[in-house]
Design a protein around this motif. Sequence first.
Motif, PDB file in Angstrom:
ATOM      1  N   MET B 128       0.840  -1.195   0.000  1.00 21.34           N
ATOM      2  CA  MET B 128       0.000   0.000   0.000  1.00 21.34           C
ATOM      3  C   MET B 128       0.873   1.242   0.000  1.00 21.34           C
ATOM      4  SD  MET B 128      -2.651  -1.684   2.633  1.00 21.34           S
ATOM      5  CE  MET B 128      -1.201  -2.575   3.216  1.00 21.34           C
ATOM      6  N   GLN B 129       0.351   2.287  -0.563  1.00 20.01           N
ATOM      7  CA  GLN B 129       1.155   3.487  -0.758  1.00 20.01           C
ATOM      8  C   GLN B 129       0.330   4.721  -0.419  1.00 20.01           C
ATOM      9  OE1 GLN B 129       3.511   4.208  -4.500  1.00 20.01           O
ATOM     10  NE2 GLN B 129       1.691   5.352  -5.045  1.00 20.01           N
ATOM     11  N   VAL B 130       0.966   5.668   0.250  1.00 24.51           N
ATOM     12  CA  VAL B 130       0.345   6.977   0.463  1.00 24.51           C
ATOM     13  C   VAL B 130       1.273   8.019  -0.140  1.00 24.51           C
ATOM     14  CG1 VAL B 130      -0.450   8.657   2.161  1.00 24.51           C
ATOM     15  CG2 VAL B 130      -0.764   6.220   2.599  1.00 24.51           C
ATOM     16  N   LEU B 131       0.813   8.702  -1.177  1.00 24.54           N
ATOM     17  CA  LEU B 131       1.596   9.804  -1.739  1.00 24.54           C
ATOM     18  C   LEU B 131       1.475  11.013  -0.820  1.00 24.54           C
ATOM     19  CD1 LEU B 131       0.658   9.440  -5.513  1.00 24.54           C
ATOM     20  CD2 LEU B 131       2.890   9.009  -4.460  1.00 24.54           C
ATOM     21  N   PHE B 132       2.524  11.825  -0.792  1.00 24.01           N
ATOM     22  CA  PHE B 132       2.541  12.925   0.175  1.00 24.01           C
ATOM     23  C   PHE B 132       1.490  13.987  -0.119  1.00 24.01           C
ATOM     24  CE2 PHE B 132       6.900  12.738   2.469  1.00 24.01           C
ATOM     25  CZ  PHE B 132       6.660  11.427   2.779  1.00 24.01           C
ATOM     26  N   ASP B 133       1.024  14.067  -1.337  1.00 25.33           N
ATOM     27  CA  ASP B 133       0.026  15.089  -1.650  1.00 25.33           C
ATOM     28  C   ASP B 133      -1.383  14.510  -1.783  1.00 25.33           C
ATOM     29  OD1 ASP B 133       0.513  13.614  -3.862  1.00 25.33           O
ATOM     30  OD2 ASP B 133       0.753  15.309  -5.245  1.00 25.33           O
ATOM     31  N   ARG B 134      -1.555  13.270  -1.325  1.00 24.47           N
ATOM     32  CA  ARG B 134      -2.856  12.618  -1.402  1.00 24.47           C
ATOM     33  C   ARG B 134      -3.311  12.185  -0.009  1.00 24.47           C
ATOM     34  NH1 ARG B 134      -4.439  10.093  -6.091  1.00 24.47           N
ATOM     35  NH2 ARG B 134      -6.256   9.544  -4.832  1.00 24.47           N
ATOM     36  N   ALA B 135      -4.596  12.194   0.199  1.00 19.15           N
ATOM     37  CA  ALA B 135      -5.104  11.841   1.524  1.00 19.15           C
ATOM     38  C   ALA B 135      -5.110  10.345   1.777  1.00 19.15           C
ATOM     39  CB  ALA B 135      -6.522  12.385   1.672  1.00 19.15           C
ATOM     40  N   ASP B 136      -5.402   9.594   0.753  1.00 15.00           N
ATOM     41  CA  ASP B 136      -5.762   8.201   1.001  1.00 15.00           C
ATOM     42  C   ASP B 136      -4.679   7.203   0.596  1.00 15.00           C
ATOM     43  OD1 ASP B 136      -6.141   9.110  -1.561  1.00 15.00           O
ATOM     44  OD2 ASP B 136      -7.644   7.587  -2.022  1.00 15.00           O
ATOM     45  N   ALA B 137      -4.707   6.078   1.272  1.00 15.81           N
ATOM     46  CA  ALA B 137      -3.829   4.960   0.938  1.00 15.81           C
ATOM     47  C   ALA B 137      -4.416   4.218  -0.252  1.00 15.81           C
ATOM     48  CB  ALA B 137      -3.696   4.030   2.129  1.00 15.81           C
ATOM     49  N   LYS B 138      -3.536   3.728  -1.104  1.00 16.78           N
ATOM     50  CA  LYS B 138      -3.971   2.974  -2.275  1.00 16.78           C
ATOM     51  C   LYS B 138      -3.251   1.630  -2.341  1.00 16.78           C
ATOM     52  CE  LYS B 138      -5.929   5.795  -5.657  1.00 16.78           C
ATOM     53  NZ  LYS B 138      -6.064   5.908  -7.114  1.00 16.78           N
ATOM     54  N   LEU B 139      -3.928   0.692  -2.967  1.00 15.10           N
ATOM     55  CA  LEU B 139      -3.253  -0.568  -3.269  1.00 15.10           C
ATOM     56  C   LEU B 139      -2.280  -0.285  -4.394  1.00 15.10           C
ATOM     57  CD1 LEU B 139      -6.242  -3.094  -3.365  1.00 15.10           C
ATOM     58  CD2 LEU B 139      -4.641  -2.721  -1.495  1.00 15.10           C
TER      59      LEU B 139
END
Lengths: 178, 178, 178
Positions: B128-139
Amino acid sequence: MVTAVAREATTADAARASHIDAMLLHYEVETFNTRYAAALDEQRLNDWVEMFTDDALYVVVSRENFDRGLPAGLIYCENKGMIRDRAFALKETTMFAPRYLRHLIGNLAVLGQDAHGSIKATANYVLMQVLFDRADAKLHQVGVYRDVFRRESGHLKLAERRCIYDSLLIDNAMCLPV
Amino acid sequence: MVTAVAREATTADAARASHIDAMLLHYEVETFNTRYAAALDEQRLNDWVEMFTDDALYVVVSRENFDRGLPAGLIYCENKGMIRDRAFALKETTMFAPRYLRHLIGNLAVLGQDAHGSIKATANYVLMQVLFDRADAKLHQVGVYRDVFRRESGHLKLAERRCIYDSLLIDNAMCLPV
Amino acid sequence: MVTAVAREATTADAARASHIDAMLLHYEVETFNTRYAAALDEQRLNDWVEMFTDDALYVVVSRENFDRGLPAGLIYCENKGMIRDRAFALKETTMFAPRYLRHLIGNLAVLGQDAHGSIKATANYVLMQVLFDRADAKLHQVGVYRDVFRRESGHLKLAERRCIYDSLLIDNAMCLPV
Protein backbone atom coordinates in the motif's frame (compact mmCIF):
# COMPACT_ATOMS: atom_id res chain seq x y z
CA MET A 1 33.13 -38.46 23.98
CA VAL A 2 29.70 -39.64 24.95
CA THR A 3 29.47 -36.72 27.33
CA ALA A 4 30.27 -34.25 24.57
CA VAL A 5 27.57 -35.72 22.36
CA ALA A 6 25.10 -35.64 25.24
CA ARG A 7 26.04 -32.03 25.98
CA GLU A 8 25.53 -31.13 22.34
CA ALA A 9 22.11 -32.78 22.36
CA THR A 10 21.20 -30.84 25.50
CA THR A 11 22.30 -27.55 23.94
CA ALA A 12 20.25 -28.27 20.81
CA ASP A 13 17.25 -29.16 23.01
CA ALA A 14 17.65 -25.93 24.95
CA ALA A 15 17.85 -23.90 21.72
CA ARG A 16 14.75 -25.66 20.40
CA ALA A 17 12.86 -25.04 23.65
CA SER A 18 13.82 -21.38 23.51
CA HIS A 19 12.60 -21.09 19.89
CA ILE A 20 9.34 -22.72 20.92
CA ASP A 21 8.99 -20.23 23.78
CA ALA A 22 9.51 -17.34 21.37
CA MET A 23 6.89 -18.81 19.06
CA LEU A 24 4.43 -19.25 21.95
CA LEU A 25 4.84 -15.61 22.92
CA HIS A 26 4.39 -14.54 19.30
CA TYR A 27 1.24 -16.64 19.11
CA GLU A 28 -0.09 -15.12 22.35
CA VAL A 29 0.38 -11.56 21.08
CA GLU A 30 -1.11 -12.49 17.70
CA THR A 31 -4.15 -13.94 19.45
CA PHE A 32 -4.47 -10.73 21.46
CA ASN A 33 -4.38 -8.62 18.30
CA THR A 34 -7.03 -10.82 16.68
CA ARG A 35 -9.34 -10.36 19.68
CA TYR A 36 -8.59 -6.62 19.68
CA ALA A 37 -9.57 -6.30 16.03
CA ALA A 38 -12.74 -8.34 16.54
CA ALA A 39 -13.82 -6.12 19.45
CA LEU A 40 -13.53 -3.01 17.25
CA ASP A 41 -14.98 -4.61 14.11
CA GLU A 42 -18.01 -5.88 16.05
CA GLN A 43 -18.32 -2.57 17.93
CA ARG A 44 -17.91 -4.30 21.32
CA LEU A 45 -16.30 -1.17 22.70
CA ASN A 46 -16.46 -2.17 26.38
CA ASP A 47 -14.46 -5.27 25.51
CA TRP A 48 -12.04 -3.04 23.63
CA VAL A 49 -11.52 -0.77 26.66
CA GLU A 50 -10.86 -3.77 28.92
CA MET A 51 -7.88 -4.78 26.78
CA PHE A 52 -5.86 -1.87 28.23
CA THR A 53 -4.17 -1.52 31.63
CA ASP A 54 -5.49 1.20 33.97
CA ASP A 55 -2.51 3.44 33.22
CA ALA A 56 -2.41 2.65 29.50
CA LEU A 57 -1.23 5.07 26.87
CA TYR A 58 -3.30 5.01 23.67
CA VAL A 59 -2.26 7.34 20.88
CA VAL A 60 -3.21 7.70 17.22
CA VAL A 61 -0.61 9.83 15.46
CA SER A 62 0.54 10.44 11.90
CA ARG A 63 3.78 8.89 10.70
CA GLU A 64 5.01 12.37 9.86
CA ASN A 65 4.55 13.65 13.42
CA PHE A 66 5.84 10.45 14.99
CA ASP A 67 9.01 10.55 12.89
CA ARG A 68 9.63 14.15 14.02
CA GLY A 69 9.02 13.27 17.66
CA LEU A 70 5.88 15.43 17.80
CA PRO A 71 3.37 14.02 20.25
CA ALA A 72 0.32 15.72 18.71
CA GLY A 73 -2.11 13.12 17.47
CA LEU A 74 -5.69 12.53 16.45
CA ILE A 75 -6.27 10.69 19.71
CA TYR A 76 -4.24 11.01 22.89
CA CYS A 77 -5.35 9.01 25.95
CA GLU A 78 -3.17 8.70 29.05
CA ASN A 79 -5.25 6.21 31.01
CA LYS A 80 -8.14 3.81 30.75
CA GLY A 81 -10.70 6.47 31.79
CA MET A 82 -9.76 8.58 28.78
CA ILE A 83 -9.88 5.50 26.56
CA ARG A 84 -13.37 4.71 27.85
CA ASP A 85 -14.49 8.30 27.14
CA ARG A 86 -13.19 7.96 23.61
CA ALA A 87 -15.12 4.72 23.13
CA PHE A 88 -18.38 6.34 24.25
CA ALA A 89 -17.78 9.39 22.06
CA LEU A 90 -17.37 6.97 19.18
CA LYS A 91 -20.67 5.28 19.94
CA GLU A 92 -22.50 8.59 19.51
CA THR A 93 -20.54 9.64 16.44
CA THR A 94 -21.11 6.46 14.51
CA MET A 95 -24.87 7.03 14.76
CA PHE A 96 -24.43 9.80 12.19
CA ALA A 97 -22.35 7.91 9.68
CA PRO A 98 -22.99 4.21 9.95
CA ARG A 99 -20.30 2.01 8.53
CA TYR A 100 -18.75 -1.42 8.77
CA LEU A 101 -15.14 -1.71 9.83
CA ARG A 102 -12.73 -4.59 9.21
CA HIS A 103 -9.17 -4.83 10.51
CA LEU A 104 -6.40 -6.91 9.07
CA ILE A 105 -3.37 -7.07 11.35
CA GLY A 106 -0.20 -8.67 10.07
CA ASN A 107 3.60 -8.54 10.06
CA LEU A 108 3.70 -9.00 13.83
CA ALA A 109 7.17 -8.66 15.36
CA VAL A 110 7.71 -9.39 19.03
CA LEU A 111 10.81 -7.36 19.80
CA GLY A 112 11.56 -8.61 23.28
CA GLN A 113 10.57 -8.97 26.88
CA ASP A 114 12.22 -7.07 29.72
CA ALA A 115 12.92 -8.21 33.30
CA HIS A 116 9.52 -6.92 34.51
CA GLY A 117 7.64 -8.93 31.88
CA SER A 118 6.87 -5.96 29.58
CA ILE A 119 6.72 -7.08 25.97
CA LYS A 120 7.53 -4.77 23.07
CA ALA A 121 5.93 -5.55 19.75
CA THR A 122 4.97 -3.98 16.44
CA ALA A 123 2.42 -4.98 13.81
CA ASN A 124 1.12 -3.49 10.59
CA TYR A 125 -2.59 -2.80 10.40
CA VAL A 126 -5.05 -2.09 7.63
CA LEU A 127 -8.47 -0.74 8.53
CA MET A 128 -11.02 -1.16 5.78
CA GLN A 129 -14.37 0.55 5.83
CA VAL A 130 -17.69 0.16 4.08
CA LEU A 131 -20.05 3.13 4.39
CA PHE A 132 -23.72 2.15 4.45
CA ASP A 133 -24.53 4.17 1.36
CA ARG A 134 -21.53 3.02 -0.67
CA ALA A 135 -20.98 -0.22 -2.49
CA ASP A 136 -17.28 -0.69 -2.08
CA ALA A 137 -14.82 -1.25 0.70
CA LYS A 138 -12.08 1.35 1.05
CA LEU A 139 -8.73 1.50 2.74
CA HIS A 140 -9.57 3.76 5.64
CA GLN A 141 -6.30 3.77 7.50
CA VAL A 142 -2.99 2.00 7.09
CA GLY A 143 -0.19 2.03 9.60
CA VAL A 144 1.80 0.35 12.32
CA TYR A 145 1.09 -0.40 15.97
CA ARG A 146 4.01 0.22 18.34
CA ASP A 147 3.04 -1.59 21.52
CA VAL A 148 4.02 -2.43 25.04
CA PHE A 149 2.14 -5.35 26.59
CA ARG A 150 2.01 -6.24 30.28
CA ARG A 151 0.71 -9.40 31.89
CA GLU A 152 -2.10 -8.98 34.46
CA SER A 153 -3.43 -12.11 36.23
CA GLY A 154 -1.85 -14.15 33.47
CA HIS A 155 -3.44 -12.26 30.59
CA LEU A 156 -1.86 -9.77 28.22
CA LYS A 157 -3.03 -6.18 28.36
CA LEU A 158 -1.90 -3.16 26.41
CA ALA A 159 0.17 -0.78 28.52
CA GLU A 160 0.96 1.30 25.42
CA ARG A 161 -0.41 1.29 21.91
CA ARG A 162 0.74 3.90 19.45
CA CYS A 163 -1.16 3.68 16.15
CA ILE A 164 1.05 5.43 13.61
CA TYR A 165 -0.84 5.94 10.37
CA ASP A 166 0.68 6.59 6.97
CA SER A 167 -2.05 8.81 5.59
CA LEU A 168 -1.26 12.50 5.67
CA LEU A 169 -4.68 14.06 5.37
CA ILE A 170 -7.60 12.69 7.26
CA ASP A 171 -11.32 12.60 6.77
CA ASN A 172 -13.63 13.54 9.60
CA ALA A 173 -14.20 9.97 10.71
CA MET A 174 -10.55 9.21 11.13
CA CYS A 175 -10.66 9.80 14.88
CA LEU A 176 -12.13 6.33 15.27
CA PRO A 177 -10.10 4.02 17.48
CA VAL A 178 -7.97 1.69 15.39
CA MET B 1 1.33 -55.36 24.70
CA VAL B 2 3.00 -52.74 26.76
CA THR B 3 5.65 -52.44 24.10
CA ALA B 4 3.05 -51.81 21.38
CA VAL B 5 1.49 -49.06 23.47
CA ALA B 6 4.90 -47.58 24.12
CA ARG B 7 5.74 -47.78 20.44
CA GLU B 8 2.48 -46.02 19.58
CA ALA B 9 3.26 -43.29 22.09
CA THR B 10 6.71 -42.89 20.59
CA THR B 11 5.29 -42.64 17.06
CA ALA B 12 2.79 -39.99 18.19
CA ASP B 13 5.60 -38.11 19.94
CA ALA B 14 7.70 -38.25 16.79
CA ALA B 15 4.79 -36.97 14.68
CA ARG B 16 4.19 -34.15 17.15
CA ALA B 17 7.89 -33.23 17.18
CA SER B 18 7.89 -33.16 13.39
CA HIS B 19 4.80 -30.89 13.32
CA ILE B 20 6.49 -28.58 15.80
CA ASP B 21 9.60 -28.49 13.59
CA ALA B 22 7.47 -27.55 10.58
CA MET B 23 5.84 -24.81 12.63
CA LEU B 24 9.22 -23.51 13.81
CA LEU B 25 10.43 -23.26 10.23
CA HIS B 26 7.19 -21.51 9.20
CA TYR B 27 7.67 -19.07 12.07
CA GLU B 28 11.28 -18.43 11.06
CA VAL B 29 10.32 -17.60 7.46
CA GLU B 30 7.41 -15.45 8.64
CA THR B 31 9.78 -13.52 10.91
CA PHE B 32 12.13 -13.04 7.97
CA ASN B 33 9.31 -11.66 5.82
CA THR B 34 8.26 -9.28 8.58
CA ARG B 35 11.81 -7.92 8.84
CA TYR B 36 12.01 -7.69 5.05
CA ALA B 37 8.82 -5.63 4.88
CA ALA B 38 9.96 -3.36 7.71
CA ALA B 39 13.28 -2.67 5.95
CA LEU B 40 11.43 -1.52 2.82
CA ASP B 41 8.66 0.35 4.66
CA GLU B 42 11.22 2.25 6.74
CA GLN B 43 13.46 2.80 3.70
CA ARG B 44 16.39 1.01 5.34
CA LEU B 45 17.60 -0.11 1.95
CA ASN B 46 21.05 -1.30 3.08
CA ASP B 47 19.33 -3.66 5.50
CA TRP B 48 17.11 -4.79 2.65
CA VAL B 49 20.10 -5.60 0.42
CA GLU B 50 21.74 -7.61 3.21
CA MET B 51 18.78 -9.99 3.31
CA PHE B 52 19.91 -11.56 0.02
CA THR B 53 22.74 -14.03 -0.67
CA ASP B 54 25.63 -12.84 -2.85
CA ASP B 55 24.34 -14.81 -5.85
CA ALA B 56 20.67 -14.01 -5.22
CA LEU B 57 18.10 -13.71 -7.95
CA TYR B 58 15.60 -10.88 -7.42
CA VAL B 59 12.90 -10.45 -10.03
CA VAL B 60 9.70 -8.42 -10.24
CA VAL B 61 7.53 -9.77 -13.05
CA SER B 62 3.87 -9.64 -14.06
CA ARG B 63 1.68 -12.67 -13.47
CA GLU B 64 0.92 -12.69 -17.17
CA ASN B 65 4.58 -13.01 -18.18
CA PHE B 66 5.37 -15.44 -15.38
CA ASP B 67 2.50 -17.73 -16.41
CA ARG B 68 3.80 -17.73 -19.98
CA GLY B 69 7.35 -18.47 -18.84
CA LEU B 70 8.60 -15.10 -20.08
CA PRO B 71 11.46 -13.82 -17.96
CA ALA B 72 11.01 -10.15 -18.86
CA GLY B 73 10.21 -8.18 -15.74
CA LEU B 74 10.17 -4.71 -14.26
CA ILE B 75 13.22 -5.58 -12.24
CA TYR B 76 15.76 -8.29 -12.98
CA CYS B 77 18.76 -8.67 -10.66
CA GLU B 78 21.10 -11.66 -10.85
CA ASN B 79 23.28 -10.94 -7.84
CA LYS B 80 23.56 -8.79 -4.76
CA GLY B 81 25.52 -6.08 -6.59
CA MET B 82 22.64 -5.53 -8.97
CA ILE B 83 20.21 -5.53 -6.06
CA ARG B 84 22.32 -2.88 -4.33
CA ASP B 85 22.35 -0.75 -7.50
CA ARG B 86 18.59 -1.02 -7.65
CA ALA B 87 18.29 0.11 -4.01
CA PHE B 88 20.45 3.20 -4.67
CA ALA B 89 18.50 4.02 -7.83
CA LEU B 90 15.38 3.90 -5.70
CA LYS B 91 16.84 6.30 -3.18
CA GLU B 92 17.29 8.94 -5.87
CA THR B 93 13.93 8.33 -7.53
CA THR B 94 11.90 8.65 -4.37
CA MET B 95 13.20 12.19 -3.94
CA PHE B 96 10.94 13.20 -6.80
CA ALA B 97 7.76 11.57 -5.60
CA PRO B 98 7.84 11.15 -1.85
CA ARG B 99 5.51 8.53 -0.51
CA TYR B 100 4.95 6.18 2.38
CA LEU B 101 4.93 2.46 1.74
CA ARG B 102 3.40 -0.28 3.86
CA HIS B 103 3.62 -4.01 3.19
CA LEU B 104 1.25 -6.64 4.42
CA ILE B 105 2.57 -10.16 3.85
CA GLY B 106 0.30 -13.11 4.49
CA ASN B 107 -0.76 -16.59 3.37
CA LEU B 108 2.76 -17.89 3.88
CA ALA B 109 3.29 -21.46 2.68
CA VAL B 110 6.57 -23.22 3.35
CA LEU B 111 6.68 -25.82 0.60
CA GLY B 112 9.65 -27.87 1.72
CA GLN B 113 13.33 -28.06 2.45
CA ASP B 114 15.81 -29.99 0.28
CA ALA B 115 18.89 -31.93 1.31
CA HIS B 116 21.12 -28.84 1.01
CA GLY B 117 18.92 -26.82 3.35
CA SER B 118 17.26 -24.73 0.62
CA ILE B 119 13.73 -23.79 1.62
CA LYS B 120 10.99 -23.11 -0.92
CA ALA B 121 8.15 -20.86 0.16
CA THR B 122 5.43 -18.60 -1.19
CA ALA B 123 3.52 -15.71 0.37
CA ASN B 124 0.97 -13.20 -0.82
CA TYR B 125 1.89 -9.55 -0.51
CA VAL B 126 0.01 -6.29 -0.63
CA LEU B 127 1.97 -3.08 -0.99
CA MET B 128 0.00 0.00 0.00
CA GLN B 129 1.16 3.49 -0.76
CA VAL B 130 0.34 6.98 0.46
CA LEU B 131 1.60 9.80 -1.74
CA PHE B 132 2.54 12.93 0.17
CA ASP B 133 0.03 15.09 -1.65
CA ARG B 134 -2.86 12.62 -1.40
CA ALA B 135 -5.10 11.84 1.52
CA ASP B 136 -5.76 8.20 1.00
CA ALA B 137 -3.83 4.96 0.94
CA LYS B 138 -3.97 2.97 -2.28
CA LEU B 139 -3.25 -0.57 -3.27
CA HIS B 140 -0.01 -0.10 -5.14
CA GLN B 141 0.86 -3.68 -5.95
CA VAL B 142 -0.65 -7.03 -5.14
CA GLY B 143 0.99 -10.36 -5.82
CA VAL B 144 2.84 -13.41 -4.66
CA TYR B 145 6.45 -14.00 -3.63
CA ARG B 146 7.98 -17.25 -4.94
CA ASP B 147 11.07 -17.74 -2.83
CA VAL B 148 14.08 -19.89 -2.17
CA PHE B 149 15.77 -19.32 1.19
CA ARG B 150 19.23 -20.49 2.19
CA ARG B 151 20.80 -20.53 5.63
CA GLU B 152 24.07 -18.60 6.06
CA SER B 153 25.78 -18.66 9.48
CA GLY B 154 22.50 -19.82 10.95
CA HIS B 155 20.40 -17.03 9.45
CA LEU B 156 17.96 -17.19 6.57
CA LYS B 157 18.81 -15.28 3.41
CA LEU B 158 16.94 -14.99 0.15
CA ALA B 159 18.65 -16.95 -2.65
CA GLU B 160 15.68 -16.24 -4.94
CA ARG B 161 12.70 -13.92 -4.68
CA ARG B 162 10.33 -13.65 -7.58
CA CYS B 163 7.67 -10.98 -6.96
CA ILE B 164 4.83 -11.84 -9.31
CA TYR B 165 2.32 -9.01 -9.40
CA ASP B 166 -1.29 -9.26 -10.55
CA SER B 167 -1.62 -5.79 -12.02
CA LEU B 168 -1.39 -5.64 -15.80
CA LEU B 169 -0.54 -2.01 -16.39
CA ILE B 170 1.89 -0.21 -14.21
CA ASP B 171 2.44 3.34 -13.13
CA ASN B 172 5.89 4.88 -13.35
CA ALA B 173 6.73 4.23 -9.72
CA MET B 174 6.06 0.53 -9.93
CA CYS B 175 9.72 -0.31 -10.37
CA LEU B 176 10.16 0.06 -6.63
CA PRO B 177 11.47 -3.02 -4.89
CA VAL B 178 8.65 -4.94 -3.24
CA MET C 1 8.81 -30.25 49.51
CA VAL C 2 10.55 -31.85 46.59
CA THR C 3 7.27 -33.45 45.55
CA ALA C 4 5.52 -30.07 45.54
CA VAL C 5 8.23 -28.59 43.34
CA ALA C 6 8.06 -31.60 41.05
CA ARG C 7 4.27 -31.31 40.88
CA GLU C 8 4.57 -27.62 40.03
CA ALA C 9 7.05 -28.41 37.28
CA THR C 10 4.69 -31.06 35.92
CA THR C 11 1.77 -28.62 35.95
CA ALA C 12 3.85 -26.01 34.11
CA ASP C 13 4.93 -28.66 31.60
CA ALA C 14 1.32 -29.69 31.04
CA ALA C 15 0.27 -26.05 30.54
CA ARG C 16 3.10 -25.55 28.07
CA ALA C 17 2.20 -28.73 26.20
CA SER C 18 -1.41 -27.59 26.02
CA HIS C 19 -0.36 -24.16 24.66
CA ILE C 20 1.77 -25.89 22.05
CA ASP C 21 -1.19 -28.09 21.07
CA ALA C 22 -3.37 -24.99 20.64
CA MET C 23 -0.67 -23.42 18.50
CA LEU C 24 -0.34 -26.57 16.38
CA LEU C 25 -4.08 -26.56 15.71
CA HIS C 26 -3.97 -22.84 14.85
CA TYR C 27 -1.10 -23.52 12.46
CA GLU C 28 -3.00 -26.42 10.86
CA VAL C 29 -6.09 -24.25 10.21
CA GLU C 30 -3.91 -21.39 8.95
CA THR C 31 -2.20 -23.77 6.54
CA PHE C 32 -5.60 -24.95 5.33
CA ASN C 33 -6.73 -21.37 4.70
CA THR C 34 -3.55 -20.62 2.78
CA ARG C 35 -4.13 -23.65 0.52
CA TYR C 36 -7.79 -22.65 0.14
CA ALA C 37 -6.84 -19.15 -1.01
CA ALA C 38 -4.22 -20.49 -3.41
CA ALA C 39 -6.74 -22.85 -5.01
CA LEU C 40 -9.09 -19.94 -5.73
CA ASP C 41 -6.37 -17.47 -6.73
CA GLU C 42 -4.88 -19.96 -9.18
CA GLN C 43 -8.35 -21.01 -10.40
CA ARG C 44 -7.79 -24.65 -9.40
CA LEU C 45 -11.49 -25.04 -8.75
CA ASN C 46 -11.48 -28.83 -8.49
CA ASP C 47 -8.96 -28.56 -5.69
CA TRP C 48 -11.19 -25.94 -4.10
CA VAL C 49 -14.23 -28.24 -4.17
CA GLU C 50 -12.24 -31.07 -2.58
CA MET C 51 -11.58 -28.95 0.50
CA PHE C 52 -15.21 -29.42 1.60
CA THR C 53 -16.91 -32.42 3.20
CA ASP C 54 -19.67 -34.15 1.22
CA ASP C 55 -22.38 -32.55 3.38
CA ALA C 56 -20.68 -29.16 3.61
CA LEU C 57 -22.54 -25.90 3.92
CA TYR C 58 -21.05 -23.06 1.88
CA VAL C 59 -22.74 -19.67 2.11
CA VAL C 60 -21.83 -16.16 0.98
CA VAL C 61 -24.05 -13.67 2.78
CA SER C 62 -23.99 -9.96 3.58
CA ARG C 63 -23.12 -8.86 7.11
CA GLU C 64 -26.45 -7.07 7.23
CA ASN C 65 -28.47 -10.23 6.52
CA PHE C 66 -26.28 -12.38 8.74
CA ASP C 67 -26.70 -9.98 11.68
CA ARG C 68 -30.49 -10.12 11.23
CA GLY C 69 -30.48 -13.91 11.02
CA LEU C 70 -31.64 -13.85 7.38
CA PRO C 71 -30.28 -16.82 5.47
CA ALA C 72 -30.62 -15.24 2.02
CA GLY C 73 -27.22 -14.94 0.44
CA LEU C 74 -25.41 -14.50 -2.84
CA ILE C 75 -24.42 -18.14 -2.75
CA TYR C 76 -26.11 -20.91 -0.81
CA CYS C 77 -24.78 -24.48 -1.19
CA GLU C 78 -25.92 -27.30 1.06
CA ASN C 79 -23.57 -30.04 -0.14
CA LYS C 80 -20.48 -30.68 -2.20
CA GLY C 81 -22.50 -31.29 -5.38
CA MET C 82 -23.92 -27.78 -5.21
CA ILE C 83 -20.45 -26.41 -4.46
CA ARG C 84 -19.10 -28.21 -7.54
CA ASP C 85 -21.90 -26.76 -9.69
CA ARG C 86 -21.00 -23.32 -8.43
CA ALA C 87 -17.36 -23.87 -9.33
CA PHE C 88 -18.24 -24.88 -12.89
CA ALA C 89 -20.64 -21.94 -13.27
CA LEU C 90 -17.75 -19.71 -12.26
CA LYS C 91 -15.48 -21.21 -14.90
CA GLU C 92 -17.92 -20.14 -17.61
CA THR C 93 -18.62 -16.72 -16.13
CA THR C 94 -15.02 -15.72 -15.81
CA MET C 95 -14.58 -16.22 -19.54
CA PHE C 96 -16.58 -13.04 -20.05
CA ALA C 97 -14.70 -10.84 -17.61
CA PRO C 98 -11.19 -12.13 -17.13
CA ARG C 99 -9.54 -11.05 -13.94
CA TYR C 100 -6.87 -11.95 -11.44
CA LEU C 101 -7.89 -12.66 -7.86
CA ARG C 102 -5.73 -12.52 -4.75
CA HIS C 103 -6.84 -13.45 -1.23
CA LEU C 104 -5.30 -12.28 1.98
CA ILE C 105 -6.59 -14.19 4.99
CA GLY C 106 -5.65 -13.01 8.46
CA ASN C 107 -6.80 -12.56 12.06
CA LEU C 108 -7.44 -16.28 12.40
CA ALA C 109 -9.11 -17.29 15.66
CA VAL C 110 -9.56 -20.96 16.50
CA LEU C 111 -12.52 -20.87 18.88
CA GLY C 112 -12.49 -24.45 20.08
CA GLN C 113 -12.85 -28.11 19.34
CA ASP C 114 -15.81 -30.21 20.46
CA ALA C 115 -15.91 -33.87 21.55
CA HIS C 116 -16.48 -35.07 17.97
CA GLY C 117 -13.42 -33.23 16.68
CA SER C 118 -15.32 -30.37 15.01
CA ILE C 119 -13.28 -27.18 15.09
CA LYS C 120 -14.85 -23.73 15.08
CA ALA C 121 -12.80 -20.89 13.71
CA THR C 122 -13.09 -17.42 12.21
CA ALA C 123 -10.76 -15.41 9.99
CA ASN C 124 -10.92 -12.08 8.21
CA TYR C 125 -10.48 -12.13 4.46
CA VAL C 126 -9.73 -9.56 1.81
CA LEU C 127 -10.27 -10.47 -1.81
CA MET C 128 -8.44 -8.19 -4.23
CA GLN C 129 -9.11 -8.18 -7.92
CA VAL C 130 -7.35 -6.93 -11.02
CA LEU C 131 -9.51 -6.74 -14.14
CA PHE C 132 -7.62 -7.43 -17.34
CA ASP C 133 -8.46 -4.03 -18.80
CA ARG C 134 -7.67 -2.04 -15.66
CA ALA C 135 -4.32 -1.05 -14.24
CA ASP C 136 -5.01 -1.16 -10.57
CA ALA C 137 -5.96 -3.72 -7.96
CA LYS C 138 -9.21 -3.12 -6.12
CA LEU C 139 -10.73 -4.37 -2.91
CA HIS C 140 -13.36 -6.68 -4.28
CA GLN C 141 -14.77 -8.13 -1.11
CA VAL C 142 -13.94 -7.79 2.57
CA GLY C 143 -15.41 -9.91 5.31
CA VAL C 144 -15.13 -12.73 7.80
CA TYR C 145 -15.21 -16.50 7.43
CA ARG C 146 -17.23 -18.32 10.11
CA ASP C 147 -16.13 -21.93 9.83
CA VAL C 148 -16.56 -25.43 11.12
CA PHE C 149 -13.77 -27.85 10.22
CA ARG C 150 -13.87 -31.63 10.46
CA ARG C 151 -11.02 -34.11 10.18
CA GLU C 152 -11.34 -36.78 7.46
CA SER C 153 -8.56 -39.39 7.16
CA GLY C 154 -6.38 -37.09 9.21
CA HIS C 155 -6.91 -34.00 7.03
CA LEU C 156 -9.01 -30.93 7.74
CA LYS C 157 -12.05 -30.30 5.58
CA LEU C 158 -14.63 -27.56 5.70
CA ALA C 159 -17.97 -28.77 7.05
CA GLU C 160 -19.27 -25.19 7.10
CA ARG C 161 -17.94 -21.95 5.68
CA ARG C 162 -20.01 -18.84 5.94
CA CYS C 163 -18.41 -15.91 4.09
CA ILE C 164 -19.95 -12.80 5.62
CA TYR C 165 -19.04 -9.77 3.55
CA ASP C 166 -19.17 -6.16 4.72
CA SER C 167 -20.10 -4.57 1.42
CA LEU C 168 -23.77 -3.65 1.12
CA LEU C 169 -24.15 -3.31 -2.61
CA ILE C 170 -22.59 -5.76 -4.95
CA ASP C 171 -21.35 -5.71 -8.48
CA ASN C 172 -22.35 -8.45 -10.89
CA ALA C 173 -19.17 -10.43 -10.39
CA MET C 174 -19.54 -10.68 -6.63
CA CYS C 175 -21.09 -14.13 -6.78
CA LEU C 176 -17.61 -15.57 -7.19
CA PRO C 177 -16.63 -18.06 -4.53
CA VAL C 178 -14.49 -16.42 -1.87
